[in-house]
Write a protein that holds these residues in place. Structure first.
Motif, short mmCIF file in Angstrom:
data_model
loop_
_atom_site.label_atom_id
_atom_site.label_comp_id
_atom_site.label_asym_id
_atom_site.label_seq_id
_atom_site.Cartn_x
_atom_site.Cartn_y
_atom_site.Cartn_z
N ALA A 71 11.11 37.70 -2.53
CA ALA A 71 9.90 37.16 -1.88
C ALA A 71 8.81 38.19 -1.60
CB ALA A 71 10.28 36.43 -0.58
N THR A 72 8.82 39.31 -2.33
CA THR A 72 7.78 40.31 -2.11
C THR A 72 7.35 40.94 -3.43
OG1 THR A 72 7.15 42.31 -0.89
CG2 THR A 72 9.39 42.23 -1.74
N ARG A 112 8.52 44.65 3.65
CA ARG A 112 7.82 43.78 2.70
C ARG A 112 6.38 43.68 3.21
NH1 ARG A 112 12.38 39.03 1.72
NH2 ARG A 112 12.13 38.75 3.97
N LEU A 115 4.27 40.45 3.15
CA LEU A 115 4.69 39.44 4.12
C LEU A 115 4.35 39.86 5.54
CD1 LEU A 115 8.12 38.19 2.75
CD2 LEU A 115 5.79 37.47 2.18
#
Length: 240
Positions: A71-72, A112, A115
């Motif tokens: 997710a990064t 991250r 995020l």
């Protein structure tokens, strides 16, 4: 007999020069504890005091590899001095703070960043940017009996042999003693609590294949290789 599902053993950190380990209880992190880092991130007023957040205990990594997280697209390193608590206490005075220290280690607060900035802009908590799997690599613990009371010393990290962060822990806004005093006013500190004390300027991104070498104040070093992201099959196997 009651059966407990998904139970795992304690998370531990090796003690340098010993077969013994430290069982980790909690991981506290200090945000914005070096003025130069506050300025480079342009994310707060440098007159504001540092603050605290936490990482999950099982985000500790003591091996030589860290998989690139999900997710990064912007995984960044932050080298930090870690303080390991050995004696419980609350409302600890700065003058008594080092008496509660078991030892120290060099650590990384992997972030991250995309995020984290998204959460910042939406005024939401930082968990998704800071508190993910494998986000707290840490080196072997050097006991205070050998290291003394750390108030100064070079803190540095290189990526693929190129120095990226190079500062001194004496430049922390809250040093070790003040950090323990402030944190213990909000939580009862217990043996096995790990405090990451903040990062200096120079943070930056890494990608799979990069090798990170971190050092701090003569403590045992930490070398970490960023590996490709885990596959779904590997994630399932790791959860077994």
């Amino acid at each position: 007999m009651t059966k407990t599902h998904f139970q795992t053993g304690p998370v531990t950190i090796p003690i340098h020069g010993s077969d013994e380990t430290v069982a980790v209880r909690r991981i506290y992190c200090v945000g914005r504890n070096y003025v130069a880092h506050i300025r480079e991130m342009a994310e707060g007023d440098e007159k504001d005091p540092p603050f605290f957040f936490q990482k999950p205990t099982d985000s500790i990594v003591t091996g030589g590899e860290m998989p690139y997280p999900a997710a990064t697209a912007d995984l960044q390193f932050e080298v930090e001095l870690a303080v390991i608590i050995g004696t419980e206490g609350a409302d600890i005075s700065p003058g008594a703070a080092f008496d509660h220290v078991f030892g120290y280690a060099v650590a990384l607060d992997m972030t991250r960043r995309d995020l984290q900035f998204l959460a910042r802009d939406m005024r939401r908590p930082w968990e998704m940017g800071k508190s993910f799997d494998h986000s707290a690599p840490i080196g072997a613990v050097l006991p205070r009996a050998e290291a003394g009371d750390l108030t100064e010393g070079t803190i540095r990290i290189s990526v693929n042999g190129e120095v990226k962060q190079d500062s001194d822990i004496s430049l922390m806004i809250w040093g070790v003693a003040d950090t323990i005093a402030h944190l213990s006013a909000q939580y009862r500190l217990m043996p096995g609590d790990v405090i990451l004390t903040g990062t200096p300027a120079g943070v930056g991104p890494v990608v799979p294949g990069d090798v990170l070498d971190a050092s701090c104040a003569g403590l045992p070093g930490l070398t970490l290789t960023v590996t490709p992201a885990l596959t779904a099959k590997e994630k399932a196997h790791a959860a077994d």
